[in-house]
Every structure is written in structure tokens, then in C-alpha cells.
Motif scaffolding. Structure first.
Motif, PDB file in Angstrom:
ATOM      1  N   ALA A 176       0.818  -1.212   0.000  1.00  0.00           N
ATOM      2  CA  ALA A 176       0.000   0.000   0.000  1.00  0.00           C
ATOM      3  C   ALA A 176       0.849   1.258   0.000  1.00  0.00           C
ATOM      4  O   ALA A 176       2.017   1.255   0.401  1.00  0.00           O
ATOM      5  CB  ALA A 176      -0.923   0.003   1.221  1.00  0.00           C
ATOM      6  N   ILE A 177       0.201   2.339  -0.438  1.00  0.00           N
ATOM      7  CA  ILE A 177       0.803   3.669  -0.405  1.00  0.00           C
ATOM      8  C   ILE A 177      -0.095   4.575   0.424  1.00  0.00           C
ATOM      9  O   ILE A 177      -1.325   4.565   0.280  1.00  0.00           O
ATOM     10  CB  ILE A 177       0.942   4.260  -1.823  1.00  0.00           C
ATOM     11  CG1 ILE A 177       1.898   3.409  -2.674  1.00  0.00           C
ATOM     12  CG2 ILE A 177       1.433   5.701  -1.769  1.00  0.00           C
ATOM     13  CD1 ILE A 177       1.964   3.859  -4.112  1.00  0.00           C
ATOM     14  N   LEU A 178       0.537   5.372   1.294  1.00  0.00           N
ATOM     15  CA  LEU A 178      -0.180   6.396   2.046  1.00  0.00           C
ATOM     16  C   LEU A 178       0.466   7.738   1.730  1.00  0.00           C
ATOM     17  O   LEU A 178       1.673   7.906   1.916  1.00  0.00           O
ATOM     18  CB  LEU A 178      -0.104   6.124   3.550  1.00  0.00           C
ATOM     19  CG  LEU A 178      -0.798   7.155   4.453  1.00  0.00           C
ATOM     20  CD1 LEU A 178      -2.315   7.074   4.299  1.00  0.00           C
ATOM     21  CD2 LEU A 178      -0.397   6.972   5.922  1.00  0.00           C
ATOM     22  N   THR A 179      -0.323   8.692   1.222  1.00  0.00           N
ATOM     23  CA  THR A 179       0.189  10.042   1.010  1.00  0.00           C
ATOM     24  C   THR A 179      -0.480  10.982   2.006  1.00  0.00           C
ATOM     25  O   THR A 179      -1.551  10.696   2.534  1.00  0.00           O
ATOM     26  CB  THR A 179      -0.049  10.524  -0.435  1.00  0.00           C
ATOM     27  OG1 THR A 179      -1.444  10.433  -0.760  1.00  0.00           O
ATOM     28  CG2 THR A 179       0.737   9.672  -1.416  1.00  0.00           C
ATOM     29  N   LEU A 180       0.160  12.142   2.236  1.00  0.00           N
ATOM     30  CA  LEU A 180      -0.265  12.998   3.334  1.00  0.00           C
ATOM     31  C   LEU A 180      -0.938  14.291   2.880  1.00  0.00           C
ATOM     32  O   LEU A 180      -1.106  15.217   3.674  1.00  0.00           O
ATOM     33  CB  LEU A 180       0.942  13.318   4.235  1.00  0.00           C
ATOM     34  CG  LEU A 180       1.669  12.092   4.792  1.00  0.00           C
ATOM     35  CD1 LEU A 180       2.752  12.521   5.773  1.00  0.00           C
ATOM     36  CD2 LEU A 180       0.700  11.114   5.454  1.00  0.00           C
ATOM     37  N   GLY A 181      -1.338  14.340   1.623  1.00  0.00           N
ATOM     38  CA  GLY A 181      -2.029  15.519   1.111  1.00  0.00           C
ATOM     39  C   GLY A 181      -1.823  15.630  -0.380  1.00  0.00           C
ATOM     40  O   GLY A 181      -1.054  14.864  -0.985  1.00  0.00           O
ATOM     41  N   PRO A 195       1.521  13.872  -7.446  1.00  0.00           N
ATOM     42  CA  PRO A 195       2.627  13.242  -8.183  1.00  0.00           C
ATOM     43  C   PRO A 195       2.635  11.721  -8.050  1.00  0.00           C
ATOM     44  O   PRO A 195       3.082  11.018  -8.973  1.00  0.00           O
ATOM     45  CB  PRO A 195       3.878  13.852  -7.538  1.00  0.00           C
ATOM     46  CG  PRO A 195       3.416  15.104  -6.874  1.00  0.00           C
ATOM     47  CD  PRO A 195       2.033  14.798  -6.413  1.00  0.00           C
ATOM     48  N   THR A 196       2.146  11.204  -6.910  1.00  0.00           N
ATOM     49  CA  THR A 196       2.089   9.759  -6.736  1.00  0.00           C
ATOM     50  C   THR A 196       1.094   9.139  -7.708  1.00  0.00           C
ATOM     51  O   THR A 196       1.327   8.048  -8.256  1.00  0.00           O
ATOM     52  CB  THR A 196       1.717   9.404  -5.283  1.00  0.00           C
ATOM     53  OG1 THR A 196       2.731   9.905  -4.409  1.00  0.00           O
ATOM     54  CG2 THR A 196       1.601   7.896  -5.098  1.00  0.00           C
ATOM     55  N   ILE A 197      -0.013   9.805  -7.940  1.00  0.00           N
ATOM     56  CA  ILE A 197      -0.982   9.345  -8.938  1.00  0.00           C
ATOM     57  C   ILE A 197      -0.300   9.219 -10.300  1.00  0.00           C
ATOM     58  O   ILE A 197      -0.449   8.212 -11.012  1.00  0.00           O
ATOM     59  CB  ILE A 197      -2.179  10.317  -9.025  1.00  0.00           C
ATOM     60  CG1 ILE A 197      -2.995  10.282  -7.729  1.00  0.00           C
ATOM     61  CG2 ILE A 197      -3.071   9.968 -10.219  1.00  0.00           C
ATOM     62  CD1 ILE A 197      -4.014  11.397  -7.630  1.00  0.00           C
ATOM     63  N   TYR A 233      -3.011  -0.756  -3.261  1.00  0.00           N
ATOM     64  CA  TYR A 233      -3.872  -0.098  -2.273  1.00  0.00           C
ATOM     65  C   TYR A 233      -3.328   1.304  -2.018  1.00  0.00           C
ATOM     66  O   TYR A 233      -2.148   1.485  -1.722  1.00  0.00           O
ATOM     67  CB  TYR A 233      -3.880  -0.910  -0.986  1.00  0.00           C
ATOM     68  CG  TYR A 233      -4.951  -0.535   0.010  1.00  0.00           C
ATOM     69  CD1 TYR A 233      -6.184  -1.176   0.005  1.00  0.00           C
ATOM     70  CD2 TYR A 233      -4.724   0.442   0.976  1.00  0.00           C
ATOM     71  CE1 TYR A 233      -7.168  -0.850   0.932  1.00  0.00           C
ATOM     72  CE2 TYR A 233      -5.689   0.772   1.906  1.00  0.00           C
ATOM     73  CZ  TYR A 233      -6.911   0.134   1.883  1.00  0.00           C
ATOM     74  OH  TYR A 233      -7.876   0.448   2.805  1.00  0.00           O
ATOM     75  N   PHE A 234      -4.175   2.317  -2.105  1.00  0.00           N
ATOM     76  CA  PHE A 234      -3.736   3.709  -2.060  1.00  0.00           C
ATOM     77  C   PHE A 234      -4.718   4.505  -1.194  1.00  0.00           C
ATOM     78  O   PHE A 234      -5.884   4.656  -1.548  1.00  0.00           O
ATOM     79  CB  PHE A 234      -3.677   4.256  -3.490  1.00  0.00           C
ATOM     80  CG  PHE A 234      -3.081   5.631  -3.647  1.00  0.00           C
ATOM     81  CD1 PHE A 234      -2.719   6.414  -2.567  1.00  0.00           C
ATOM     82  CD2 PHE A 234      -2.890   6.149  -4.930  1.00  0.00           C
ATOM     83  CE1 PHE A 234      -2.160   7.680  -2.736  1.00  0.00           C
ATOM     84  CE2 PHE A 234      -2.342   7.412  -5.121  1.00  0.00           C
ATOM     85  CZ  PHE A 234      -1.973   8.183  -4.020  1.00  0.00           C
TER      86      PHE A 234
END
Length: 316
Positions: free
Chosen positions: A215-220, A226-228, A241-242
Motif C-alpha cells: 500500500a501507499i499512504l500520502t499525506l495531502g 505526483p504519486t498518482i 492499495y492507495f
């Protein structure tokens, strides 16, 4: 407030910090200054600006928004000092780094200025600096709730893309997620920086060297957008999982398309709107809620996007 006092404050504001005045100055209105840690490049804070603007109009008070253009916290500390020198009726501020910002905030309180901490910091830190209260999202608790949700969905490992590594409070989201998931954070927190191209490249590199991460967790939006793009480039979009904190136009689109499983809404509009309303009523009538206010977390999924999609980047 007397006219000469407002005129002096206005002149000092222009000379010292060139703030963004969000409502027109009037002779009798209270004046509140919101100071955030956000750089000019972070569009997520537009919702905060909208919240403080609407509250100012509805309450009939004057509000200003100030921030360090590059996000430098030492610069933010100076802005708080400048705001204090302008003698507003109240200051609303984030507490992104207790060591750097607690001194200027305490100084404002010591000079008789009412302060409310919003967005960053904790209720305990707000009490320690003498603020009236904290309005925001308990970050560790929000991360923990996200971790429990991911664990229930079968996630066992993750990478947390942290674009605000200097903001220790934001990092609590990663730590909470790891605890909710039941794993050690270890090297799962990626210091991505804030440059979109660099974030994308670092995510691509991490996923290439950790092909089994679940999974990836981004913080905003700063790290999510950019992760997309990275996932669309390496073919992982929709297959890994994102989850992300906060909302924005691209995040909402990615939730709708199935690239992002959920976003955690901390309701930044309320984080700015409520302090203005609270300070105004406190100054006018001496009334104040007895507890801190949790503005989040709330999970936003594909099933509940109608109003979120309509107002993303504006009020959500």
C-alpha cells in the motif's frame, strides 16, 4: 476598536508582512490574523482561505491570512511576531513545530492577544502555549484509524510519502498508520520533498526497489498528485492499495476512478471558519466552548463523492 488603532495596525501590517487582507477594514470591527505554515505553492490551503474569508463576512469582522512564501518555519515565527506587533484582537495559527513557534505564540498570549491553534499541533501543545483551544484533526488518531481500515482490507506493508518531513505533527499520520496496521514504521516513511517531479521520481524508485509493498499512504495533495502520476506511469494505478490524507481536485478524480481507495477529510474549511466565529463570540459575549474541536478524520470513498466533488478545493 478606535479608528487610530486600526489605522496603525493596518500600516504596520503592510510594512511588516504584506498580508493578504481577506475582508475590508472597518472602523468598529474586530480584527483577526490567521498565520499558517503553508508555502504559496500548496493549493490545499485555498480552502482555509475560503473558510476564514466567509467567517469574516458572516461575523462582520476583519480577517487577514499570512504565511511564509516558501514554508520556512523560522519565517513563520517572524510573521507571528509581526502579527502580534500589529495588535489584532486575536491570532489563529498552526503549530507546525513546537520548538520554533511556541515562543512567539506564548509572547502573543502574554501581551493579551487571544490565540486559537488550528490544523497543526495538539490540544496539549495548545494548552501549553496558553491558547484558548485547538481546532483540528488529531493526527496520530487519524493515522491509526486509517491503519485499522487498511489492515481490515488485507494490507500488511506500506510506504508513507511524507512531503512535510520538517513538520513532526504531520509525521504522526505515518506513525499512527503503522500502529493501526500492526507493523513497525521502520524505513516505510519516504522523505519525498515538495517538488512534484522529485516526488514522482522518488515514489517510482521506492516501488521499484520494494516491489512487494502492499500500500501507499500520502499525506495531502502535494504528495498525492505526483504519486498518482507515478502509478499511472509504472502501471500500478488501480492495482496497489492507495489511501491519502486530505482532499483536492486530483484526489477526488482518483477516488472516483478507483486509483485511490479513500481520502481522509480533516475539513480545513472548518479549521479556519470556526476559530473566527469562536473568537468573535468570545470577544463580544465572553462565551467559548469548554472542549477542543476535532474537525476530522472522516473517510471519503467513491460512494460519498457528490458534495465533495462539487466543492473540492473550495470548501472540501
Amino acid at each position: 476598536m478606535k479608528k487610530f488603532k486600526l489605522l496603525t495596525a493596518a500600516v504596520m501590517s503592510v510594512a511588516l508582512a504584506a498580508p493578504l487582507a481577506l475582508t475590508s477594514m472597518t472602523a468598529s470591527a474586530e480584527r483577526y490574523v490567521l498565520v499558517s505554515h503553508a508555502p504559496d505553492s500548496d493549493s490545499w490551503w485555498n480552502t482555509v482561505k475560503n473558510g476564514v474569508t466567509l467567517a469574516g463576512k458572516q461575523m462582520g469582522v476583519d480577517v487577514e491570512y499570512r504565511n511564509p512564501p516558501t514554508g520556512d518555519l523560522a519565517d513563520m515565527a517572524r510573521i507571528i511576531e509581526q502579527a502580534t506587533a500589529s495588535k489584532p484582537d486575536g491570532i489563529i495559527t498552526t503549530l507546525a513545530d513546537f520548538d520554533v513557534l511556541s515562543g512567539p505564540i506564548r509572547s502573543a498570549v502574554d501581551q493579551g492577544i487571544n490565540v486559537i491553534i488550528m490544523n497543526s499541533g495538539t490540544p496539549e501543545q495548545a494548552r501549553e502555549v496558553g491558547a484558548l483551544m485547538f481546532v483540528g484533526q488529531p493526527e496520530f488518531d487519524a493515522g491509526y484509524a486509517a491503519g485499522l481500515r487498511a489492515k481490515g482490507d488485507g494490507v500488511k506493508s506500506f510506504v508513507c510519502v511524507n512531503h512535510a518531513i520538517s513538520n513532526a505533527v504531520v509525521g504522526e499520520r505515518c506513525r499512527g498508520f503503522a500502529e493501526g496496521l500492526g507493523v513497525k514504521l521502520g524505513d516505510s516513511m519516504l522523505d519525498s520533498g515538495q517538488d512534484p517531479s522529485e516526488i514522482k521520481n522518488r515514489v517510482l524508485a521506492y516501488l521499484s526497489s520494494h516491489p512487494k509493498v502492499d500500500a501507499i499512504l500520502t499525506l495531502g495533495p502535494t504528495s498525492a498528485d505526483p504519486t498518482i502520476l507515478a502509478l499511472q506511469e509504472n502501471g500500478y494505478a488501480g492495482d496497489i492499495y492507495f489511501g491519502t490524507f486530505d482532499l483536492g481536485e486530483n484526489i477526488v478524480k482518483a477516488i472516483k476512478s478507483g486509483i485511490i481507495n479513500w481520502g481522509i477529510d480533516q475539513q480545513p474549511f472548518l479549521q479556519a471558519y470556526l476559530p473566527v466565529v469562536l473568537l468573535t463570540n468570545y470577544d463580544r459575549y465572553g462565551v467559548l466552548p469548554g472542549n477542543n474541536i476535532n474537525s476530522g478524520p472522516g473517510f471519503v470513498t467513491k460512494d460519498g463523492l457528490a458534495l465533495v466533488e462539487k466543492y473540492a478545493g473550495e470548501y472540501r
